[in-house]
Enzyme design. Structure first.
Site, mmCIF file in Angstrom:
data_model
loop_
_atom_site.group_PDB
_atom_site.id
_atom_site.type_symbol
_atom_site.label_atom_id
_atom_site.label_comp_id
_atom_site.label_asym_id
_atom_site.label_seq_id
_atom_site.Cartn_x
_atom_site.Cartn_y
_atom_site.Cartn_z
ATOM 1 N N ASP A 28 0.834 -1.206 0.000
ATOM 2 C CA ASP A 28 0.000 0.000 0.000
ATOM 3 C C ASP A 28 0.867 1.253 0.000
ATOM 4 O O ASP A 28 0.877 2.019 0.972
ATOM 5 C CB ASP A 28 -0.976 -0.037 1.181
ATOM 6 C CG ASP A 28 -2.028 -1.116 1.001
ATOM 7 O OD1 ASP A 28 -2.364 -1.427 -0.163
ATOM 8 O OD2 ASP A 28 -2.515 -1.661 1.998
ATOM 9 N N LYS A 60 0.571 -8.092 -2.547
ATOM 10 C CA LYS A 60 -0.745 -7.598 -2.966
ATOM 11 C C LYS A 60 -0.595 -6.180 -3.500
ATOM 12 O O LYS A 60 -0.020 -5.317 -2.847
ATOM 13 C CB LYS A 60 -1.712 -7.591 -1.782
ATOM 14 C CG LYS A 60 -3.107 -7.112 -2.171
ATOM 15 C CD LYS A 60 -4.063 -7.220 -1.015
ATOM 16 C CE LYS A 60 -4.077 -6.001 -0.157
ATOM 17 N NZ LYS A 60 -4.731 -4.830 -0.776
ATOM 18 N N ASP A 76 -5.520 -6.698 -6.170
ATOM 19 C CA ASP A 76 -6.710 -6.472 -5.338
ATOM 20 C C ASP A 76 -7.437 -5.208 -5.777
ATOM 21 O O ASP A 76 -7.327 -4.165 -5.139
ATOM 22 C CB ASP A 76 -6.219 -6.372 -3.878
ATOM 23 C CG ASP A 76 -7.311 -6.033 -2.881
ATOM 24 O OD1 ASP A 76 -8.472 -6.406 -3.122
ATOM 25 O OD2 ASP A 76 -6.986 -5.410 -1.850
ATOM 26 N N LYS A 85 -10.848 -5.237 -6.473
ATOM 27 C CA LYS A 85 -12.237 -5.338 -5.964
ATOM 28 C C LYS A 85 -13.260 -4.798 -6.961
ATOM 29 O O LYS A 85 -13.979 -3.823 -6.661
ATOM 30 C CB LYS A 85 -12.366 -4.563 -4.649
ATOM 31 C CG LYS A 85 -11.452 -5.036 -3.529
ATOM 32 C CD LYS A 85 -11.799 -4.295 -2.240
ATOM 33 C CE LYS A 85 -10.961 -4.699 -1.066
ATOM 34 N NZ LYS A 85 -9.542 -4.284 -1.154
ATOM 35 N N ASP A 145 -19.389 -3.995 -10.630
ATOM 36 C CA ASP A 145 -20.120 -3.284 -11.684
ATOM 37 C C ASP A 145 -21.070 -4.281 -12.340
ATOM 38 O O ASP A 145 -21.207 -5.417 -11.852
ATOM 39 C CB ASP A 145 -19.105 -2.695 -12.700
ATOM 40 C CG ASP A 145 -19.628 -1.421 -13.366
ATOM 41 O OD1 ASP A 145 -20.805 -1.408 -13.785
ATOM 42 O OD2 ASP A 145 -18.860 -0.454 -13.483
ATOM 43 N N THR A 162 -13.185 -5.964 6.026
ATOM 44 C CA THR A 162 -12.785 -6.212 7.430
ATOM 45 C C THR A 162 -12.749 -4.925 8.257
ATOM 46 O O THR A 162 -12.600 -4.980 9.468
ATOM 47 C CB THR A 162 -11.403 -6.886 7.487
ATOM 48 O OG1 THR A 162 -10.528 -6.207 6.592
ATOM 49 C CG2 THR A 162 -11.479 -8.338 7.096
ATOM 50 N N GLN A 189 -8.829 -1.105 10.951
ATOM 51 C CA GLN A 189 -9.413 -2.437 10.874
ATOM 52 C C GLN A 189 -10.326 -2.678 12.073
ATOM 53 O O GLN A 189 -10.191 -2.017 13.110
ATOM 54 C CB GLN A 189 -8.310 -3.508 10.829
ATOM 55 C CG GLN A 189 -7.444 -3.458 9.569
ATOM 56 C CD GLN A 189 -8.184 -3.941 8.326
ATOM 57 O OE1 GLN A 189 -9.404 -4.137 8.342
ATOM 58 N NE2 GLN A 189 -7.448 -4.133 7.241
ATOM 59 N N ARG A 205 0.169 -2.614 6.941
ATOM 60 C CA ARG A 205 0.844 -1.678 7.846
ATOM 61 C C ARG A 205 1.681 -2.300 8.957
ATOM 62 O O ARG A 205 2.743 -1.743 9.279
ATOM 63 C CB ARG A 205 -0.181 -0.674 8.403
ATOM 64 C CG ARG A 205 -0.602 0.331 7.326
ATOM 65 C CD ARG A 205 -1.897 1.018 7.650
ATOM 66 N NE ARG A 205 -3.020 0.100 7.594
ATOM 67 C CZ ARG A 205 -4.289 0.452 7.772
ATOM 68 N NH1 ARG A 205 -4.585 1.712 8.044
ATOM 69 N NH2 ARG A 205 -5.255 -0.434 7.686
HETATM 70 O O1 C5P Z 1 -2.507 -2.368 6.575
HETATM 71 P P1 C5P Z 1 -3.450 -3.530 6.654
HETATM 72 O O2 C5P Z 1 -2.785 -4.802 7.171
HETATM 73 O O3 C5P Z 1 -4.725 -3.193 7.377
HETATM 74 O O4 C5P Z 1 -3.802 -3.822 5.126
HETATM 75 C C1 C5P Z 1 -4.840 -4.677 4.747
HETATM 76 C C2 C5P Z 1 -4.944 -4.688 3.261
HETATM 77 O O5 C5P Z 1 -5.970 -5.593 2.912
HETATM 78 C C3 C5P Z 1 -5.303 -3.340 2.631
HETATM 79 O O6 C5P Z 1 -4.587 -3.272 1.408
HETATM 80 C C4 C5P Z 1 -6.795 -3.443 2.355
HETATM 81 O O7 C5P Z 1 -7.175 -2.743 1.196
HETATM 82 C C5 C5P Z 1 -6.972 -4.942 2.128
HETATM 83 N N1 C5P Z 1 -8.299 -5.473 2.396
HETATM 84 C C6 C5P Z 1 -8.948 -5.340 3.621
HETATM 85 N N2 C5P Z 1 -10.208 -5.867 3.803
HETATM 86 C C7 C5P Z 1 -10.809 -6.524 2.805
HETATM 87 C C8 C5P Z 1 -10.156 -6.687 1.570
HETATM 88 C C9 C5P Z 1 -8.887 -6.151 1.404
HETATM 89 O O8 C5P Z 1 -8.374 -4.775 4.551
HETATM 90 N N3 C5P Z 1 -12.003 -7.075 2.997
#
Ligand code: C5P
Length: 238
Positions: A11, A33, A60, A62, A65, A124, A194, A215
């Protein structure tokens, strides 16, 4: 030693940051990812770079549409050579069927391995409070299970879900159905935005096949050490 169950979320938004992080983590991480932030700024250049480095890629984006648009979009993305692609399950059964068909057809036309296709159930970051604001008349966890079953019926390879729902998904969809869990927080690290989280060991115990971790690694003072600690926790579990 690397572990394909770990997917590190890149990210960041520049090729420079990608090269720095991937170079720093070296052979310890073989699965990355690429999400919206990076793909919208660096595009296919980042995918080509990761492929040159022999890394697996979860692209990823997502998609969500109408079935035709998602199918056409995925056919284009399939050509890039990512290992795994995804759509939102809430786009519906027909949309997921169109996605499966488009990826399969494009990969076979190009005689390349078919990327895995998974569906996002409920993000999440969503907690019960946020969920109730959407106005659905069903429990969040029930909805995750329902969308997982719908995705499986449509021919998807798996789902993205919270580690807290993984055990129930495995129970209803079986152990072959891929469960990818973001929302992983090793103990003592920041929760950020999260909500439905677990530790790496907790997520694996619940049946997750892949852990997506951003992160806690990318924002760590020492990302290499953070990966080392996470891999040890995963290995200790078997
Ligand atoms: O930094 P962190 O560990 O929270 O990153 C989680 C990654 O997973 C982010 O790139 C986020 O976009 C992705 N993600 C998520 N929840 C989902 C699908 C993808 O957090 N349901």
């Amino acid at each position: 030693m690397s572990d394909r169950r770990l997917i590190v979320a890149l990210d960041v938004h520049s090729m420079e940051s990608v090269q720095q992080l991937v170079g720093q983590l070296g052979d310890r991480v073989n699965y990355y990812k690429v999400g919206m932030e990076l793909f919208y700024s660096a595009g296919s250049q980042v995918i080509n770079y990761l492929r040159q480095q022999n890394k697996d890629i979860f692209l990823d984006l997502k998609l969500h549409d109408i079935p035709n648009t998602v199918g056409q979009g995925l056919a284009t993305l399939t050509q890039l050579g990512a290992t795994m692609l995804n759509v939102h399950a809430s786009g519906g059964f027909s949309m997921m069927q169109a996605a499966v068909k488009a990826v399969k057809n494009k990969a076979s036309a190009l005689q390349m391995p078919r990327p895995k296709l998974i569906a996002v159930t409920v993000l999440t970051s969503m907690d019960e409070n946020e969920w109730s604001g959407l106005g659905y008349n069903v429990d969040l966890s029930q909805q995750v299970i329902h969308l997982s079953q719908l995705a499986q019926k449509a021919g998807m390879d798996g789902v993205v879900a919270s580690p807290q729902e993984a055990a129930q998904i495995q129970k209803v969809c079986g152990s072959e159905f891929i469960i990818v869990t973001p929302g992983i927080r090793p103990s003592g690290t920041a929760i950020d935005d999260q909500s439905r989280i677990a530790t790496p060991a907790g997520a694996l115990k619940n049946g997750a096949h892949h852990l997506v971790i951003g992160r806690p690694i990318t924002a760590a003072a020492n990302p290499k050490q953070a990966v080392k600690d996470i891999l040890r926790e995963m290995r200790d579990l078997g």
